[in-house]
Design a protein around this motif. Structure first.
Motif, PDB file in Angstrom:
ATOM      1  N   ASP A 195      11.466   7.273   8.895  1.00 54.04           N
ATOM      2  CA  ASP A 195      10.951   6.819   7.603  1.00 54.04           C
ATOM      3  C   ASP A 195      11.536   5.474   7.209  1.00 54.04           C
ATOM      4  O   ASP A 195      10.814   4.574   6.805  1.00 54.04           O
ATOM      5  N   GLU A 196      12.867   5.340   7.281  1.00 54.79           N
ATOM      6  CA  GLU A 196      13.509   4.075   6.961  1.00 54.79           C
ATOM      7  C   GLU A 196      14.922   4.061   7.519  1.00 54.79           C
ATOM      8  O   GLU A 196      15.493   5.112   7.811  1.00 54.79           O
ATOM      9  N   MET A 244       0.839  -1.185   0.000  1.00 59.90           N
ATOM     10  CA  MET A 244       0.000   0.000   0.000  1.00 59.90           C
ATOM     11  C   MET A 244       0.879   1.241   0.000  1.00 59.90           C
ATOM     12  O   MET A 244       2.054   1.167   0.347  1.00 59.90           O
ATOM     13  N   GLN A 245       0.322   2.335  -0.360  1.00 62.77           N
ATOM     14  CA  GLN A 245       1.060   3.597  -0.344  1.00 62.77           C
ATOM     15  C   GLN A 245       1.318   4.021   1.095  1.00 62.77           C
ATOM     16  O   GLN A 245       0.494   3.771   1.974  1.00 62.77           O
ATOM     17  N   PRO A 246       2.453   4.654   1.365  1.00 61.36           N
ATOM     18  CA  PRO A 246       2.749   5.098   2.735  1.00 61.36           C
ATOM     19  C   PRO A 246       1.696   6.075   3.261  1.00 61.36           C
ATOM     20  O   PRO A 246       1.218   6.941   2.540  1.00 61.36           O
ATOM     21  N   ARG A 267       8.554   3.617   9.141  1.00 60.05           N
ATOM     22  CA  ARG A 267       7.249   3.862   8.520  1.00 60.05           C
ATOM     23  C   ARG A 267       7.155   3.353   7.081  1.00 60.05           C
ATOM     24  O   ARG A 267       6.211   2.636   6.730  1.00 60.05           O
ATOM     25  N   LEU A 268       8.103   3.707   6.235  1.00 57.99           N
ATOM     26  CA  LEU A 268       7.977   3.380   4.810  1.00 57.99           C
ATOM     27  C   LEU A 268       7.969   1.870   4.539  1.00 57.99           C
ATOM     28  O   LEU A 268       7.073   1.386   3.844  1.00 57.99           O
TER      29      LEU A 268
END
Length: 114
Positions: free
Chosen positions: A37-38, A1-3, A72-73
């Motif tokens: 984020d990563e 899915m999109q972030p 998150r990503l």
């Protein structure tokens, strides 16, 4: 899915933390939960525990807090939908807190926390 947006992801993390069993939460000692984020060196990493597990703490006074970082990503990209993302966030939190409690990867897999 999109972030999802960072604020929405923070809400998912907060809900997952609020829903953890009291028996597990009772073991949290000097731990921060962070969101990034990563991971720069391992962009596929979902979460990371950094610190001294409870099982290895002898003379622990004055130590900086342990850190659990959720990424998150990659979590968003792994999930199929919002419900799946919430489940992946919860499993990742439980997995990393398992490391805080001194559990290794094999034991986490046995418990279904991996």
């Amino acid at each position: 899915m999109q972030p999802v947006a960072p604020a929405e992801f923070e809400d998912l993390v907060a809900a997952a933390l609020d829903g953890l069993p009291a028996a597990m939460v009772g073991h949290f000692r000097n731990v921060l939960v962070l969101i990034e984020d990563e991971h720069l060196e391992q962009p596929e990493l979902l979460g990371l525990y950094e610190g001294i597990p409870l099982t290895e703490r002898m003379d622990y006074s004055g130590a900086l807090p342990d850190r659990i970082t959720l990424y998150r990503l990659p979590l968003c990209l792994l999930a199929e939908d919002d419900d799946d993302l919430a489940a992946e966030v919860r499993v990742t939190i439980v997995h990393e807190f398992g490391h805080h409690m001194g559990l290794d990867e094999e034991r986490l897999h046995q418990l279904g926390w991996a």
